[in-house]
Design a protein around this motif. Structure first.
Motif, mmCIF file in Angstrom:
data_model
loop_
_atom_site.group_PDB
_atom_site.id
_atom_site.type_symbol
_atom_site.label_atom_id
_atom_site.label_comp_id
_atom_site.label_asym_id
_atom_site.label_seq_id
_atom_site.Cartn_x
_atom_site.Cartn_y
_atom_site.Cartn_z
ATOM 1 N N UNK A 41 0.825 -1.209 0.000
ATOM 2 C CA UNK A 41 0.000 0.000 0.000
ATOM 3 C C UNK A 41 0.859 1.259 0.000
ATOM 4 N N UNK A 42 1.918 1.278 0.810
ATOM 5 C CA UNK A 42 2.818 2.450 0.850
ATOM 6 C C UNK A 42 3.494 2.660 -0.505
ATOM 7 N N UNK A 43 3.903 1.553 -1.145
ATOM 8 C CA UNK A 43 4.539 1.667 -2.463
ATOM 9 C C UNK A 43 3.576 2.264 -3.488
ATOM 10 N N UNK A 44 2.322 1.793 -3.484
ATOM 11 C CA UNK A 44 1.334 2.299 -4.447
ATOM 12 C C UNK A 44 1.037 3.772 -4.214
ATOM 13 N N UNK A 45 0.876 4.144 -2.933
ATOM 14 C CA UNK A 45 0.591 5.563 -2.628
ATOM 15 C C UNK A 45 1.760 6.451 -3.049
ATOM 16 N N UNK A 46 2.972 5.982 -2.737
ATOM 17 C CA UNK A 46 4.151 6.775 -3.125
ATOM 18 C C UNK A 46 4.268 6.923 -4.645
ATOM 19 N N UNK A 47 3.979 5.849 -5.366
ATOM 20 C CA UNK A 47 4.048 5.892 -6.829
ATOM 21 C C UNK A 47 3.024 6.866 -7.401
ATOM 22 N N UNK A 48 1.789 6.834 -6.866
ATOM 23 C CA UNK A 48 0.745 7.738 -7.347
ATOM 24 C C UNK A 48 1.076 9.199 -7.036
ATOM 25 N N UNK A 49 1.646 9.426 -5.855
ATOM 26 C CA UNK A 49 2.062 10.806 -5.514
ATOM 27 C C UNK A 49 3.144 11.298 -6.469
ATOM 28 N N UNK A 50 4.092 10.411 -6.798
ATOM 29 C CA UNK A 50 5.165 10.787 -7.736
ATOM 30 C C UNK A 50 4.608 11.114 -9.120
ATOM 31 N N UNK A 51 3.687 10.273 -9.615
ATOM 32 C CA UNK A 51 3.090 10.492 -10.941
ATOM 33 C C UNK A 51 2.310 11.795 -10.968
ATOM 34 N N UNK A 52 1.564 12.056 -9.882
ATOM 35 C CA UNK A 52 0.765 13.286 -9.841
ATOM 36 C C UNK A 52 1.645 14.515 -9.759
ATOM 37 N N UNK A 53 2.715 14.402 -8.954
ATOM 38 C CA UNK A 53 3.602 15.561 -8.806
ATOM 39 C C UNK A 53 4.341 15.877 -10.109
ATOM 40 N N UNK A 54 4.706 14.878 -10.879
ATOM 41 C CA UNK A 54 5.437 15.103 -12.137
ATOM 42 C C UNK A 54 4.508 15.226 -13.345
ATOM 43 N N UNK A 55 3.192 15.185 -13.086
ATOM 44 C CA UNK A 55 2.190 15.286 -14.146
ATOM 45 C C UNK A 55 2.496 14.306 -15.274
ATOM 46 N N UNK A 56 2.786 13.071 -14.866
ATOM 47 C CA UNK A 56 3.158 12.043 -15.831
ATOM 48 C C UNK A 56 2.048 11.019 -16.022
ATOM 49 N N UNK A 57 0.809 11.473 -15.861
ATOM 50 C CA UNK A 57 -0.301 10.544 -16.007
ATOM 51 C C UNK A 57 -0.356 9.965 -17.420
#
Length: 215
Positions: free
Chosen positions: A182-198
């Protein structure tokens, strides 16, 4: 006059009843096939055996559930009885081993299934044991008989119970793995959102539902 031995029930379902020992081997228990039948929950179906050896009887426990004791000591092997000694079957039944004199006209019974004796001569106790109350109140005037050396075995010390090993609960491992994922998934989603790499990561998925959403 002839010498015989008998057992007198001091406590149990038929307290006061006596059993003359006439045969070389006597079985005691709840089962009706025994020479002496004692209907008590503490007594096993075939609890104890008495067999004649020389001029006296030897008592032996037959692997009963609640055990057989003589003078308060649990039997670990065959034991040669002396007149005046007390046999305990479990905790409820006690039998006093006595030497008696029987006359030629006296009727005796060798088991609880036979009719009780019509007449009995007074029991001849050993000098050191005047009555059962003397035995229960304390030691006789003479030096007490050493009971321990007559046992073929010895009284074992109380067994040490092994403490069961505790197993590490597997659910803690499962919960820990789920938390890491769960921590890995949340961290990955935060990274994608912060870098606008959706669109870089999930553009193919967005275009599947909304064509042309991601270039």
């Amino acid at each position: 006059m002839t010498s015989k031995y008998r057992l007198v029930m001091r406590s149990g379902p038929t307290a006061g009843k006596s059993f003359i020992l006439e045969t070389p081997e006597v079985f005691i228990g709840r089962d009706l096939n025994n020479e002496i039948v004692i209907n008590d929950p503490e007594v096993s179906r075939r609890h104890t055996r008495l067999f004649l050896q020389g001029a006296s009887y030897v008592v032996e426990d037959l692997g009963s559930t609640n055990g057989t004791s003589v003078n308060g000591q649990r039997l670990m092997g065959p034991y040669t009885l002396r007149p005046g000694e007390l046999i305990m079957l479990g905790e409820n039944v006690s039998l006093l081993y006595e030497l008696v004199q029987t006359g030629p006209n006296e009727t005796v019974a060798s088991s609880s299934r036979a009719q009780p004796p019509t007449m009995q001569a007074p029991p001849q106790q050993v000098p050191a044991m005047e009555s059962f109350s003397d035995y229960m109140s304390g030691p006789p005037p003479a030096a007490p008989l050493p009971a321990a050396p007559a046992y073929s075995g010895h009284i074992p010390s109380s067994p040490v119970e092994e403490t069961p090993k505790k197993k590490f609960p597997i659910w803690i491992i499962v919960v820990g793995l789920l938390l890491i994922i769960a921590c890995f998934c949340i961290g990955f989603l935060v990274y994608v959102d912060a870098s606008n790499a959706w669109c870089d990561w999930f553009g193919w998925l967005f275009n599947m539902f909304t064509p042309g959403l991601c270039p």
